[in-house]
Design an enzyme around this catalytic site. Structure first.
Site, mmCIF file in Angstrom:
data_model
loop_
_atom_site.group_PDB
_atom_site.id
_atom_site.type_symbol
_atom_site.label_atom_id
_atom_site.label_comp_id
_atom_site.label_asym_id
_atom_site.label_seq_id
_atom_site.Cartn_x
_atom_site.Cartn_y
_atom_site.Cartn_z
ATOM 1 N N GLY A 174 39.330 33.982 35.581
ATOM 2 C CA GLY A 174 38.668 33.357 36.733
ATOM 3 C C GLY A 174 37.204 33.024 36.557
ATOM 4 O O GLY A 174 36.721 32.036 37.104
ATOM 5 N N ASP A 206 34.751 35.944 39.347
ATOM 6 C CA ASP A 206 34.699 34.712 40.127
ATOM 7 C C ASP A 206 34.464 35.001 41.609
ATOM 8 O O ASP A 206 33.638 34.380 42.252
ATOM 9 C CB ASP A 206 35.985 33.879 39.924
ATOM 10 N N ASP A 249 36.760 39.894 46.651
ATOM 11 C CA ASP A 249 37.674 39.766 47.787
ATOM 12 C C ASP A 249 37.844 41.160 48.395
ATOM 13 O O ASP A 249 36.982 41.599 49.168
ATOM 14 C CB ASP A 249 38.983 39.159 47.263
ATOM 15 N N GLY A 263 37.480 43.776 46.731
ATOM 16 C CA GLY A 263 36.479 44.577 46.013
ATOM 17 C C GLY A 263 37.089 45.502 44.980
ATOM 18 O O GLY A 263 36.376 46.110 44.179
ATOM 19 N N THR A 314 38.954 44.975 42.238
ATOM 20 C CA THR A 314 38.833 44.606 40.821
ATOM 21 C C THR A 314 37.456 44.995 40.293
ATOM 22 O O THR A 314 37.344 45.730 39.307
ATOM 23 C CB THR A 314 39.062 43.084 40.632
ATOM 24 N N LYS A 340 34.005 37.099 49.840
ATOM 25 C CA LYS A 340 34.638 37.028 51.163
ATOM 26 C C LYS A 340 34.465 38.399 51.807
ATOM 27 O O LYS A 340 35.294 39.284 51.636
ATOM 28 C CB LYS A 340 36.137 36.708 51.020
ATOM 29 N N ASP A 348 42.170 30.061 40.491
ATOM 30 C CA ASP A 348 43.486 29.428 40.379
ATOM 31 C C ASP A 348 44.427 29.803 41.517
ATOM 32 O O ASP A 348 44.214 30.777 42.239
ATOM 33 C CB ASP A 348 44.154 29.880 39.077
#
Ligand code: IMP
Ligand code: MG
Length: 187
Positions: free
Chosen positions: A46, A103, A106, A108, A110, A134, A162
């Site tokens: 990403g 990238d 979201d 959090g 990862t 976000k 993606d």
């Protein structure tokens, strides 16, 4: 514009301008820390377009680049599965100033998990950088040290992001139309 895109959220020009500012911010932060070199770790796939542009906005520091490949839980039906490292870094980062780049932030999970794994290699410092965030979707307490854009809770693609491996090549960040989300992208 690609016909699968409902609307453009962040234009090519806005991305370019923001990256120039982020590059200066990153340079200043590390110079203030007394660092001459940073080690950028890209979370692939990403972040590859973002990293390629961001490192070119950093000219006042030496920059080493490595990457980690992380499993994407979005490919699975179970949204609570944990991110796993599929392919780890090759560089020795002990004592290095590490900048971990993804990238989008979201839930959090990862970034939080990969940051924890990188810390075990004993870097001199570890900071995080994301192109998008976000905030409304956070499931764990995690914020990035450097962040490009705060965006609303839509599924976005382009500029590296993606849906089922498609749309990474779009030069802008766009909201994928619901008809193109088959099966639905939303967790
Ligand atoms: P987190 O662990 O929930 O913060 O998710 C981060 C990862 O989920 C990112 O690296 C992306 O691969 C993926 N992701 C989250 N939101 C989106 C989106 O809107 N579009 C594409 N990928 C996303
Ligand atoms: Mg990803």
């Amino acid at each position: 514009m690609n016909s699968d895109i409902a609307h453009i959220l962040v234009s090519e020009e806005a991305i370019r301008e923001r990256i120039a500012v982020l590059g200066r911010e990153i340079e200043k932060t590390y110079k203030d820390l007394g660092a001459e070199e940073i080690t950028v770790i890209a979370i692939t796939n990403g972040s590859i377009l973002f990293v390629a542009d961001l490192v070119r906005a950093i000219q006042g520091l030496h920059v080493r680049i490595d990457s980690v490949r992380v499993s994407s839980y979005r490919d699975e039906t179970n949204p609570v599965s944990e991110p796993e490292i599929l392919d780890n870094i090759r560089l020795d980062i002990s004592g290095a100033h590490v900048l971990l780049i993804d990238d989008i932030l979201d839930t959090g999970k990862t970034l939080q998990k990969i940051a924890k794994i990188m810390k075990a290699f004993h870097p001199a410092s570890l900071k995080t950088c994301v192109l998008l965030s976000k905030k409304g979707r956070r499931r764990v307490s995690m914020r990035a040290d450097f962040s490009g854009f705060e965006i609303p809770d839509h599924f976005v693609v382009g500029y590296g992001l993606d849906f089922a491996e498609r749309y990474r090549n779009l030069p802008y960040i766009g909201v994928l139309s619901p008809e193109s989300q088959n099966p639905p992208a939303w967790k």
